[in-house]
Design an enzyme around this catalytic site. Structure first.
Site, PDB file in Angstrom:
ATOM      1  N   LYS A 212      10.939   5.446 -11.340  1.00 46.91           N
ATOM      2  CA  LYS A 212      10.636   5.913 -12.729  1.00 46.91           C
ATOM      3  C   LYS A 212       9.679   4.865 -13.264  1.00 46.91           C
ATOM      4  O   LYS A 212       8.793   5.409 -13.978  1.00 46.91           O
ATOM      5  CB  LYS A 212      11.983   5.696 -13.391  1.00 46.91           C
ATOM      6  CG  LYS A 212      11.979   5.811 -15.104  1.00 46.91           C
ATOM      7  CD  LYS A 212      11.664   7.362 -15.274  1.00 46.91           C
ATOM      8  CE  LYS A 212      11.438   7.292 -16.634  1.00 46.91           C
ATOM      9  NZ  LYS A 212      12.454   7.344 -17.716  1.00 46.91           N
ATOM     10  N   CYS A 266       9.137   4.707 -23.313  1.00 49.78           N
ATOM     11  CA  CYS A 266       8.782   4.625 -21.536  1.00 49.78           C
ATOM     12  C   CYS A 266       7.589   4.020 -21.334  1.00 49.78           C
ATOM     13  O   CYS A 266       7.431   2.924 -20.754  1.00 49.78           O
ATOM     14  CB  CYS A 266       9.202   6.069 -21.020  1.00 49.78           C
ATOM     15  SG  CYS A 266      10.780   6.583 -20.987  1.00 49.78           S
TER      16      CYS A 266
END
Length: 415
Positions: A212, A266
Site C-alpha cells: 500500500k 494517503c
C-alpha cells in the site's frame, strides 16, 4: 460461513462504506466510533461524510436492522480496524489510534476471532497490533505466541479505494491479504469474499503493508515530476498543460497533471512511512515528498505577486477539498494555501467549496469567508483555481476575463 456478526472500528471514509457494504450482504454489522455525532447520525440512517450513494446504502442497512453504530465495542466474529494513521512531529508514524482500537476491542475478543487491520500502516504495524492484543488478552493465543498454537487470527488487508468511487471499488478492486500466517490469510479471505468480486491475493503482513505504501509513493513520485515541470515552465514562460499534452503523445510517456500540491490522507502521508523505515535509502521518495510539499508555497507566492497590483485585493479561492467533487479536506494543499494567504493578510479571502456548509475553524478564525461561486466571481479581482470541482468546470470563462487568474489545475489554461 463462520461470520454472522462483524465489527468495524472507525466509521470514517473507509470504515463506514465497508460496514454498509458488508451489512448489505446480510451480515450483522456493528460500527464503533469515538464520535457521538457520527454514531447518532448513522443510527438515524444518515451519513456524516460525502460519498456518492453511501447515504442510500446506509439507510437501507439501518432500516433492515443489519447496521448499527455504537461508542462501545461488543462481541463479534470479526473486527476490522479502519482508524487514522497520521504522522506526528518529525514525520514519524502515529500508531496511537491503532493502539486505542486494540485497547477498545480487547475486552470483548473471543477465541477464534479474526482481527483485520485495514488502516494504512508502516511496515511492522500488524505485528505491533498482535503484540498489543496478546499483552491485553494473555488468556488468548495470537499468531507468534511462543508457547501455544494460535487460536486467534490477525491480518493486514489495506484499503485501496478512490474517494468518490468507494462503494464501487470496495467490491470490484483486488484485495491484498496479508495474514500473520496461512491460516490467518484463509480466514480473512473468507470474510472478504462476502463482498469482494475482485481477486484476494495472499502475501505476508509486512509485504501487504509495504504494498500500500508503495502504490501511493509511486503516485507521489509521478505527481512530483509534473509539479516540478510546472514550476520550470512558469519560469520559462511555457504553458505546462500544452507541454504535457505534447509529451504524452509519445507512446511510452504518460505524465500526470500538476496541481497546487498533493493532499488526502494517503499520498501526502504514506511515503513518509517508507522514509521513516529506511531514511538513508528512500532518496527519491523523500525528494518527491519535499517537491510536492513545496508546491503550495509556490502558489502562495504567485497570489502575493498578483495581490501587490491591487489597492484592495479580493482573492477568490476555488476549492478546499484535496480532490474534485468530495468534501474531504484532510491533508488538502488547497486548505493550507487559503489558510496561509489569510494569515499573511494578502487581502480579503473568499473560499468557494460547494461540498461543505461551514468552514473549519482554522479558516473562519483567520477571517476567511465561505461564499457562493457567483458571489466570488462578482467580488474578486484575483481568482485562484485550487480544485477542479465540476461546478467550476461549468464556469463561463468570460466571467474571469477581467480578473487575474492563477489556474493550478489547468481548468482554463489547457489548450
Amino acid at each position: 460461513m463462520s461470520f454472522k456478526k462483524v465489527s468495524v472500528i472507525g466509521l470514517g471514509y473507509i470504515g463506514l462504506p465497508t460496514a454498509a457494504v458488508i451489512a448489505s450482504r446480510g451480515l450483522e454489522v456493528i460500527g464503533i466510533d469515538v464520535s457521538e455525532n457520527a454514531v447518532n447520525t448513522i443510527n438515524e440512517g444518515k451519513v456524516h461524510i460525502v460519498e456518492p450513494d453511501l447515504d442510500m446504502v446506509v439507510q437501507a442497512a439501518v432500516t433492515m436492522g443489519k447496521l448499527r453504530a455504537s461508542l462501545t465495542p461488543e462481541p463479534a466474529e470479526a473486527f476490522m480496524i479502519a482508524v487514522p494513521t497520521p504522522f506526528k512531529e518529525g514525520k514519524k508514524p502515529d500508531l496511537s489510534y491503532i493502539k486505542k482500537a486494540a485497547e477498545a476491542i480487547a475486552p470483548v475478543l473471543e477465541k477464534g476471532n479474526l482481527v483485520i487491520l485495514e488502516s494504512t500502516s508502516p511496515v511492522g504495524a500488524t505485528e505491533k497490533l498482535t503484540t498489543w492484543l496478546q499483552e491485553l488478552r494473555p488468556d488468548l493465543h495470537f499468531p507468534g505466541h511462543p508457547n501455544h498454537e494460535p487460536d486467534m487470527y490477525v491480518a493486514h488487508c489495506p484499503e485501496r479505494v478512490l474517494p468518490g468511487r468507494v462503494l464501487e471499488e470496495l467490491v470490484s478492486n483486488d484485495r491484498i491479504i496479508g495474514g500473520m500466517s496461512a491460516a490467518c490469510s484463509d480466514k480473512a479471505i473468507e470474510l472478504y469474499k462476502v463482498f469482494v468480486r475482485g481477486n484476494c491475493i495472499v502475501t505476508g503482513a509486512r509485504t501487504a503493508e509495504m504494498a500500500k505504501l508503495t502504490e501511493n509513493s509511486f503516485r507521489d513520485v509521478n505527481i512530483a515530476f509534473a509539479n516540478e515541470l510546472s514550476v520550470i515552465c512558469d519560469k520559462l514562460k511555457i504553458n505546462v498543460w500544452e507541454l504535457i499534452a505534447l509529451a504524452n503523445r509519445h507512446p511510452r510517456v504518460n505524465i500526470l497533471s500538476p496541481g497546487p500540491g498533493v493532499g488526502g490522507h494517503c499520498i501526502a502521508v504514506d511515503p513518509w512511512f517508507i522514509v521513516d523505515s529506511a531514511p538513508e535509502e528512500a532518496k527519491i521518495i523523500r525528494t518527491a515528498r519535499e517537491t510536492n510539499d513545496a508546491k503550495p508555497h509556490f502558489v502562495i507566492d504567485k497570489v502575493k505577486a498578483a495581490a501587490d497590483e491591487f489597492k484592495r485585493p479580493v482573492v477568490a479561492c476555488l476549492g478546499l477539498a484535496f480532490k474534485p467533487d468530495i468534501d474531504d479536506l484532510r491533508e488538502s494543499p488547497a486548505l493550507d494555501i487559503v489558510k496561509l494567504l489569510a494569515e499573511d493578510n494578502v487581502g480579503e479571502i473568499l473560499a468557494v467549496e460547494p461540498n461543505i456548509t461551514s468552514l473549519p475553524a482554522s479558516l473562519s478564525e483567520s477571517g476567511v469567508n465561505l461564499v457562493s461561486l457567483d458571489h466570488a466571481m462578482e467580488k474578486a479581482n484575483i481568482v485562484v483555481v485550487l480544485v477542479d470541482h465540476r461546478q467550476f468546470k461549468l464556469l463561463d470563462i468570460s466571467t474571469i476575463a477581467t480578473k487575474v487568474l492563477i489556474d493550478t489545475r489547468g481548468l482554463f489554461s489547457k489548450v
